[in-house]
Design a protein around this motif. Sequence first.
Motif, PDB file in Angstrom:
ATOM      1  N   LEU A 317      35.884  33.999  46.184  1.00  0.00           N
ATOM      2  CA  LEU A 317      34.514  34.480  46.020  1.00  0.00           C
ATOM      3  C   LEU A 317      34.461  35.597  44.996  1.00  0.00           C
ATOM      4  N   GLY A 318      33.521  35.520  44.080  1.00  0.00           N
ATOM      5  CA  GLY A 318      33.225  36.632  43.196  1.00  0.00           C
ATOM      6  C   GLY A 318      32.083  37.420  43.820  1.00  0.00           C
ATOM      7  N   VAL A 319      32.340  38.678  44.183  1.00  0.00           N
ATOM      8  CA  VAL A 319      31.396  39.446  44.999  1.00  0.00           C
ATOM      9  C   VAL A 319      30.964  40.717  44.277  1.00  0.00           C
ATOM     10  N   ASP A 320      29.674  40.980  44.296  1.00  0.00           N
ATOM     11  CA  ASP A 320      29.120  42.196  43.690  1.00  0.00           C
ATOM     12  C   ASP A 320      29.268  43.370  44.650  1.00  0.00           C
ATOM     13  N   MET A 321      30.517  43.661  45.006  1.00  0.00           N
ATOM     14  CA  MET A 321      30.858  44.767  45.888  1.00  0.00           C
ATOM     15  C   MET A 321      32.258  45.258  45.540  1.00  0.00           C
ATOM     16  N   GLU A 322      32.543  46.491  45.905  1.00  0.00           N
ATOM     17  CA  GLU A 322      33.888  47.038  45.735  1.00  0.00           C
ATOM     18  C   GLU A 322      34.572  47.134  47.093  1.00  0.00           C
ATOM     19  N   PHE A 323      35.881  46.960  47.083  1.00  0.00           N
ATOM     20  CA  PHE A 323      36.666  47.031  48.317  1.00  0.00           C
ATOM     21  C   PHE A 323      37.881  47.925  48.057  1.00  0.00           C
ATOM     22  N   LYS A 324      37.611  49.153  47.669  1.00  0.00           N
ATOM     23  CA  LYS A 324      38.670  50.065  47.238  1.00  0.00           C
ATOM     24  C   LYS A 324      39.667  50.400  48.344  1.00  0.00           C
ATOM     25  N   ASP A 325      39.205  50.397  49.591  1.00  0.00           N
ATOM     26  CA  ASP A 325      40.067  50.834  50.697  1.00  0.00           C
ATOM     27  C   ASP A 325      40.829  49.688  51.361  1.00  0.00           C
ATOM     28  N   GLU A 326      40.609  48.474  50.888  1.00  0.00           N
ATOM     29  CA  GLU A 326      41.291  47.339  51.502  1.00  0.00           C
ATOM     30  C   GLU A 326      42.681  47.152  50.899  1.00  0.00           C
ATOM     31  N   VAL A 327      43.638  46.786  51.731  1.00  0.00           N
ATOM     32  CA  VAL A 327      44.983  46.462  51.261  1.00  0.00           C
ATOM     33  C   VAL A 327      44.940  45.100  50.579  1.00  0.00           C
ATOM     34  N   TRP A 328      45.649  44.961  49.488  1.00  0.00           N
ATOM     35  CA  TRP A 328      45.541  43.772  48.639  1.00  0.00           C
ATOM     36  C   TRP A 328      45.761  42.465  49.393  1.00  0.00           C
ATOM     37  N   ASN A 347      44.235  32.341  62.392  1.00  0.00           N
ATOM     38  CA  ASN A 347      45.130  33.147  61.551  1.00  0.00           C
ATOM     39  C   ASN A 347      44.656  33.031  60.105  1.00  0.00           C
ATOM     40  N   ILE A 348      44.117  34.112  59.590  1.00  0.00           N
ATOM     41  CA  ILE A 348      43.432  34.068  58.302  1.00  0.00           C
ATOM     42  C   ILE A 348      44.026  35.107  57.355  1.00  0.00           C
ATOM     43  N   LEU A 349      44.255  34.678  56.131  1.00  0.00           N
ATOM     44  CA  LEU A 349      44.815  35.556  55.100  1.00  0.00           C
ATOM     45  C   LEU A 349      43.749  35.853  54.050  1.00  0.00           C
ATOM     46  N   ILE A 350      43.561  37.137  53.756  1.00  0.00           N
ATOM     47  CA  ILE A 350      42.621  37.537  52.703  1.00  0.00           C
ATOM     48  C   ILE A 350      43.378  38.291  51.620  1.00  0.00           C
ATOM     49  N   ARG A 351      43.123  37.921  50.377  1.00  0.00           N
ATOM     50  CA  ARG A 351      43.647  38.669  49.228  1.00  0.00           C
ATOM     51  C   ARG A 351      42.483  39.344  48.522  1.00  0.00           C
ATOM     52  N   PHE A 352      42.584  40.663  48.373  1.00  0.00           N
ATOM     53  CA  PHE A 352      41.587  41.438  47.644  1.00  0.00           C
ATOM     54  C   PHE A 352      42.150  41.764  46.263  1.00  0.00           C
ATOM     55  N   PHE A 353      41.540  41.244  45.230  1.00  0.00           N
ATOM     56  CA  PHE A 353      42.012  41.511  43.867  1.00  0.00           C
ATOM     57  C   PHE A 353      41.359  42.794  43.359  1.00  0.00           C
ATOM     58  N   ASN A 354      41.647  43.874  44.105  1.00  0.00           N
ATOM     59  CA  ASN A 354      41.038  45.181  43.850  1.00  0.00           C
ATOM     60  C   ASN A 354      41.988  46.144  43.153  1.00  0.00           C
ATOM     61  N   TYR A 355      43.125  45.636  42.704  1.00  0.00           N
ATOM     62  CA  TYR A 355      44.169  46.484  42.137  1.00  0.00           C
ATOM     63  C   TYR A 355      44.192  46.461  40.608  1.00  0.00           C
ATOM     64  N   SER A 356      43.257  45.731  40.011  1.00  0.00           N
ATOM     65  CA  SER A 356      43.236  45.603  38.555  1.00  0.00           C
ATOM     66  C   SER A 356      41.812  45.289  38.096  1.00  0.00           C
ATOM     67  N   PRO A 357      41.408  45.804  36.943  1.00  0.00           N
ATOM     68  CA  PRO A 357      40.056  45.515  36.434  1.00  0.00           C
ATOM     69  C   PRO A 357      39.925  44.166  35.735  1.00  0.00           C
ATOM     70  N   ILE A 367      37.561  38.041  46.022  1.00  0.00           N
ATOM     71  CA  ILE A 367      38.168  37.945  47.348  1.00  0.00           C
ATOM     72  C   ILE A 367      38.618  36.506  47.534  1.00  0.00           C
ATOM     73  N   GLN A 368      39.830  36.332  48.033  1.00  0.00           N
ATOM     74  CA  GLN A 368      40.359  34.989  48.252  1.00  0.00           C
ATOM     75  C   GLN A 368      40.776  34.858  49.712  1.00  0.00           C
TER      76      GLN A 368
END
Length: 500
Positions: A317-328, A347-357, A367-368
């Motif tokens: 998902l491409g989301v118009d939100m920031e998730f700065k505090d989430e672990v990648w 059992n669900i796995l989430i990847r937050f691509f919040n570590y790079s612009p 978010i994946q």
Amino acid sequence: MKKEKIIIIGAGLGGLSTGIYAQMNGFETVLYEKNPVPGGLAACWKRKDYLIDGGIHFLTGHKPGLSLYNVFKEVGVHKAEYVDIDTYARYIDERSGITIDISADLDKFQADLLLLFPDDQRIIKRFIKSTRGITKSDISEFGFKEPMELMRTRDWIKEFWQNRKVLKYFLGKSMKPVRDYVKKIKNPILKDLFLYMFLPSVPVAFLWMVLGLVAQNQMGLLAKGSIDFARKMEERYLELGGKIEYKSKITDILVEEDTVVGITLEDGTTQKSDFVIAAIDGKTVIYKMLDGKYTNDKINKIYSEWKTVDSFVSVSLGVDMEFKDEVWMTFIKSTDSVTVAEEEEENILIRFFNYSPHFAPKGKTVIQVDFETEWEYWFVLRDDKKEYNRVKKELSDNTIEWLEKRYPGIKDKVEVIDVATPYTYWRYTVNEKGSYMGFLPTADAFTSSVEKRLPGLSNFYMAGQWSMSMGGVQPVIYSGKHVIQLLCHDEGKEFHTESD
């Protein structure tokens, strides 16, 4: 003197690695790739302003400190951009409300576990002690320095001696699958944490190794996605004089009197060569392109009995939100399940691509959400395109609703939706059952080998993840190095790298 010509099938990481080392050793090579870009499973794709990464999750060897870094330099990927991991993952058990960060700080990780699970203190302390112990030596090349086919008894003795400080962590009970290791754990939450830290089938020693690398600050993420890694290898290969033919699907391997002499392309044209190296799905090569004529009991057992890494379906998902505090990377044991392929998944796995612009515009995030799933369900479903697309939409809708309960407001902020199923990965790579990492890394796989030559067939070799007993970035890159070492040995040539 005319250079010997090698045709390499597939420009994934294994094919690119093969081409790089072949060029270093004086061969003339041409890579044929059915897709328009390199990388194979190390794939990224654009959706509007968002970069979706369906490839490499994490890797090691990206910085000085490990001998593996020298191999990364040889193939050019030391030039890619990386982000160090200080937390391997976050585990959330929604039933109890417990959240655990798997930290690079082993003292903190141990203290957190002891506080939460005092009844399991003995196994926790042993687990952390073993993780610390495995960091005493550089094991990044353990089992990879030479191809198994060329290892002699004295080579193994030398290998074991060099790694004697950590050898005990790879023997006996250390090779027990995690699913068996956790049977002695009393707390079910701690049990689930260990089970889903990687894969339940891997030896517990694999978890020690991964967490040890994180603790050494030797685990990283790709700042520009998997395609950056692949492009750096492509640049290195072309720099060495190699050639790539994209959008060129090979349908057949030409054999004359049990000797490979070239390939046939989808358009019917043929290309001759002195050698052919296949770096694509092994089952397709051995049993389809070569009609199963060049096998033995060992090869047949591998392809009939060894399990592949479980397939998964990925909702990005491409989301118009920031998730700065989430672990990648976050593992969640959910209180409410999501229906995936007619099965309820909790059992669900989430990847937050919040570590790079580089993945999303400023202020936005990719978010994946990944779910394990059955290959057969999606492969059968794809025959009915309308139903296939309906099920994908239903899954994405359900996933967004599930996320909305945890991140209120996200539902109205979704700008891009992308669903990649096992069939998506199969269509792109033809990998058996859409597997993203080859054979399942079991204890047996750790102590086994897959030969890169086929019995009774000359001038043919295999590279890539299906030529190794397990997949992943490191084995795949080494497969290319190994196959050229093997070819040089067979041809009576001295193998060398440019750094030599």
